[in-house]
Every structure is written in structure tokens, then in C-alpha cells.
Design a protein around this motif. Sequence first.
Motif, PDB file in Angstrom:
ATOM      1  N   PRO A 147       0.733  -7.259  -1.170  1.00  0.00           N
ATOM      2  CA  PRO A 147      -0.633  -6.725  -0.988  1.00  0.00           C
ATOM      3  C   PRO A 147      -0.770  -5.231  -1.283  1.00  0.00           C
ATOM      4  CG  PRO A 147       0.440  -7.067   1.125  1.00  0.00           C
ATOM      5  CD  PRO A 147       1.359  -7.637   0.099  1.00  0.00           C
ATOM      6  N   GLY A 148       0.350  -4.478  -1.286  1.00  0.00           N
ATOM      7  CA  GLY A 148       0.266  -3.021  -1.498  1.00  0.00           C
ATOM      8  C   GLY A 148       0.214  -2.601  -2.953  1.00  0.00           C
ATOM      9  N   LYS A 149       0.099  -3.569  -3.854  1.00  0.00           N
ATOM     10  CA  LYS A 149       0.073  -3.262  -5.294  1.00  0.00           C
ATOM     11  C   LYS A 149      -1.213  -2.508  -5.636  1.00  0.00           C
ATOM     12  CE  LYS A 149       0.735  -5.644  -9.702  1.00  0.00           C
ATOM     13  NZ  LYS A 149       0.734  -6.944 -10.380  1.00  0.00           N
ATOM     14  N   GLY A 150      -1.089  -1.387  -6.335  1.00  0.00           N
ATOM     15  CA  GLY A 150      -2.275  -0.613  -6.716  1.00  0.00           C
ATOM     16  C   GLY A 150      -2.114   0.854  -6.375  1.00  0.00           C
ATOM     17  N   LYS A 152      -2.932   4.464  -4.165  1.00  0.00           N
ATOM     18  CA  LYS A 152      -3.142   4.908  -2.782  1.00  0.00           C
ATOM     19  C   LYS A 152      -4.486   5.608  -2.627  1.00  0.00           C
ATOM     20  CE  LYS A 152      -0.478   7.208   0.855  1.00  0.00           C
ATOM     21  NZ  LYS A 152       0.666   8.057   1.144  1.00  0.00           N
ATOM     22  N   GLN A 306      -6.556  -3.555  -1.438  1.00  0.00           N
ATOM     23  CA  GLN A 306      -5.216  -3.590  -0.841  1.00  0.00           C
ATOM     24  C   GLN A 306      -5.279  -3.959   0.642  1.00  0.00           C
ATOM     25  OE1 GLN A 306      -4.496   0.362  -2.623  1.00  0.00           O
ATOM     26  NE2 GLN A 306      -2.370  -0.237  -2.652  1.00  0.00           N
ATOM     27  N   TYR A 310      -3.845  -7.180   2.515  1.00  0.00           N
ATOM     28  CA  TYR A 310      -2.928  -6.967   3.653  1.00  0.00           C
ATOM     29  C   TYR A 310      -3.382  -7.817   4.847  1.00  0.00           C
ATOM     30  CZ  TYR A 310      -1.373  -4.598   7.938  1.00  0.00           C
ATOM     31  OH  TYR A 310      -0.888  -4.323   9.194  1.00  0.00           O
ATOM     32  N   GLN A 408       5.072  -0.384  -0.255  1.00  0.00           N
ATOM     33  CA  GLN A 408       4.461  -0.823  -1.523  1.00  0.00           C
ATOM     34  C   GLN A 408       3.325   0.106  -1.936  1.00  0.00           C
ATOM     35  OE1 GLN A 408       3.317  -4.879  -0.720  1.00  0.00           O
ATOM     36  NE2 GLN A 408       5.379  -5.693  -0.975  1.00  0.00           N
ATOM     37  N   VAL A 409       2.516   0.548  -0.948  1.00  0.00           N
ATOM     38  CA  VAL A 409       1.406   1.471  -1.239  1.00  0.00           C
ATOM     39  C   VAL A 409       1.948   2.787  -1.812  1.00  0.00           C
ATOM     40  CG1 VAL A 409      -0.392   2.879  -0.144  1.00  0.00           C
ATOM     41  CG2 VAL A 409      -0.203   0.466   0.424  1.00  0.00           C
TER      42      VAL A 409
END
Length: 537
Positions: A147-150, A152, A306, A310, A408-409
Motif C-alpha cells: 500500500p505504500g507505493k507512490g 510521500k 496510499q 493501507y 514503503q512510503v
Amino acid sequence: MTKSNGENPRSRSRVQRFREGIHLRSLKAKKKVEDITKDDVKTFLKKNAFVLFTIGAVVIGIMLGFALRPYKMSYREVKYFSFPGELLMRMLQMLVLPLLVSSLITGMAALDSRASGKMGMRAVIYYMTTTFIAVFIGIIMVLIIHPGKGSKDEFTQQQKIEQVSPADAFLDLIRNMFPPNLVQACTQQFKTQYGKRVINVKVIVNESIFNLTNATQEISREEIIPISGTTSGVNALGLVVFSMCFGLIIGNMKEEGQALREFFDSLNEAIMRLVAIIMWYAPIGILFLIAGKIVEMDDLTEMGGQLGMYTVTVIIGLLIHGMVVLPTLYFVLTRKNPFIFITGLLQALITALGTSSSSATLPITFKCLEENNKVDKRVTRFVLPVGATINMDGTALYEALAAIFIAQVNNMDMNFGQIITISITATAASIGAAGIPQAGLVTMVIVLTSVGLPTDDITLIIAVDWFLDRLRTTTNVLGDSIGAGIIEFLSKDELQNSDVEMGNSVVEENEVKKPYQMIPQENEYENEKPPDSETKM
């Protein structure tokens, strides 16, 4: 010999038997429905009134909350609106302390040291197994869904979070197990705080190569040192350890401990009767708690992709653990239908959803397990208070998942060693998490620090934490309750032996003295009257 049309008579008879079985069941079900009378409906409604009221309160609360959102109520107005819900929280928290102490002491006193030792070992194995499974599910889910793909950048401005040393946090956990003042433990917990100290260091300085005399120079510098401190909140861990030891000692004292046994037994019964009264108010409180939270929450349309992913990941993880893993474990060990058992817990689970506190839900959980599911009181009084303090499956799953999400973020790849570190610290931190709303956020600092992740990034997930906190509390309560059911089934031999021994001891005791009584399975206090000698002053 050849069989006509290649059919096996054995398989044909099986199919026929299967069809006949289905037909018979459908006829029985039809007959049951036809035989239902008005009295049956009334009995059902009376028996399940609490559950139906509580479910209705949740539905009305959600609708009322969304209906009031367009009015943009101020913070003060929301607080006034949520006041009936705040009253419920205060009522339940008022009963937690005497219930926790009295139930543990009576539970331990009713068992001999061998039986309580075996039961305790089973409880610890169950708690550790389910917590590790929960952490494993959390890690697997976050690595699969990612879910943290992308970027910040979609998150709002961060706030500063107080730094905590993992070593100090674990030492605080052990310190809280042995409170120096029991009265203080009812209102405060030990917590290491940090202060600055200026220290002067003498440094030898050579002025030149040719000058043989050395000059000394004083340099002052600041260092951060740990200081003893306290934070408000019941030190449940310390009270659990004391109550367990105290209960065991009373149990071994036999006749000499009789007066104390009866005192704590009566206290426990009195608290449970208070719980029965408060349960009638619970649906109203839950309605306003949920409606108030929905009115107060941020606009969901502004939530980033995101954070949305999450939230979905956490919900899927908790559903797998609560609706697949725990029921399967219950079925495998007891060979009973887990969903009938869970149906008996509905009011406790809905109360957990409304209050987001496993400690505040404890009185309702006792009531559901003992009255609906007929779990032995000696088991519930031992297992539930300990479970509400140290068994936090939902919190452990959430902390492991949230830590990897934050990594991941920040575009940080976690290696296998770091993932193992997260799983161990998330398990340990969940034990240290108090059974109060959003305690998991505090212990998240320990998990993030252990793998070098920025602790300020906890603020990234605060926007949805109030909602996820309710779901993980419900999972925690479910885990404790299913644990009580499993431990009762596994400990039935010890409980039966204890019943036999207790019966023998009652026969052997002098008739003049009041015999030692086990914790009753039904309400026996109503029929008890003290002898004349006790009533006279």
C-alpha cells in the motif's frame, strides 16, 4: 463380471443416502418453522434483547453520524453531543479495576497451584502463538498489497513525535510488573522520561611539538539521560502480577484464607451485578460514541490513495485473523462450531467496536462468556484479565503492518533481518500496549526505532487510526474470548479433579466451620443466608 452402464452401485447408494439426508433435514427445518409460536418469538427477543439493542445502536449511530456531518458542528458541539458515550466509557472504566483484581484473585484461589500452572502455560502458549500468527499475517499482507507505493507528497504536514529508546521501553514493561506502591499502580504507570545534563570533560592539549608541558582544558557538553517518571493510567500489568500471586497464596492457605476468599468472591459478584445494570445503558452510549466519531472525522474524500490502500490492507489482515485463523484454531482444538461461540460474544464485540478499549469491554466480555457460552468461571476469571492486559493480536498485526507501510512510503527496502526484528518488537510492544484507546500509536515508536525508521512518520497514519483502532480492539477481544473457550476445553480434566478434591475437602472439614466453596457456576449468593452467630454484633 461387468456392471451395466458402468455405474457403481456403492456410489449410487451414497448419492441416494445423501439426497435422503438433505430431504429429512429440510422437512425437520420446515416443521420447526411451522411450530414457532408467539411465545417462542417473545422468548427469543427477551433472551437476545441486549444483542439486538446493541446492533440497532450501531446502525442508528452510523446513520445519525452521517446525517449530522453536513451541519459542520464545532468541536465543543461534538463534545456535548458525544457526552452520553463518554459516560458509558467512564462507567465501564470505573468497574475495570475492582473487576480485574477480584476476578483474578478468586480465579487463582479456586485452583490448586498445579492446575493453575498448567492453565497458565496453555494460556501463554495460546497468546504467543496467536500473536505471532497475527504479526505474520500483517507482514504478508503489506508485502503482497504494497500500500505504500507512490510519493510521500500526498501526506499532510507532519508533527513531531516524542522519541523513546526501545531498551528503556522494555525495562519500563518489567518495572511496571512490580509496582512499588499498589495504590499508585491504580492510577499511574512507570515511564522513563528524558532530561539534559551538562557534564564537564577535561581534555589534555599539547600547545606545540617543542613544548613538553601539556595544558588541560575543560569542555562542557550536554547529554540526554533517562529519568524516572510516571504517566496517568491504570498499571494493569502490575495489578495482574500481584493479583495472581496473591490469589495463589490465598488458595494454598486453605482454612486460614477462607475469609479473604469469600470477601473477593462477594466483591466479584457485586461488580458483575453492577455490570448487568450498566449493560442496559450500553446501547445508548455506543450509539453516541459511534455517531460522535463519525461527525468528528476528517473528510474521507481528501484521503490519499496510499492511506486508503493501507486502511484496506489492515482490514483484510484483521478479517483473515479474526474470521479465519481464530475460528479454525477453536474448531481444530475443541471440535465445536466456532461461529455459535462467536454469536454468544456479539455484544462484547460490538462494545469493543464502540469503546475501542479492551479493558473497558472486559466487564461485558465476562458476562457474555459466563452467561451465553457457559464457560467455567474459574477459567474466565483467570484468562480474561490476563488476556485483556497482554494478549493483543490486532495491535501486533497493525504495528507490524504499519511499520513496513512507513518503510514503503519512504522508499526503504526491508531486508529479512529487519522484517524479523519488526515481528519480534511488534509482538513485545503489543504486550506493553495498555488496553486503552489508541495505545498502539505509542508503542509504534518502539517498533519504528528498532529498524531505524523515522518516528515522526507515525503522524501519516493518525487520520485513519481512530477507525482501525476500533477494529483491532474487536479482534483483541475476540482473541481473548476464543482463548478462554480453548483453555477451558483443554483444562477440563484439571477442573474436574479440582471439583472432586473440593468435594472431599468439604466432607472432611468440621461442620461447625463454614465449608470452603468453589466459585459457583450459577448465582448462589441469592440463596445464601449467614448463620445467626455472624449476624449478631
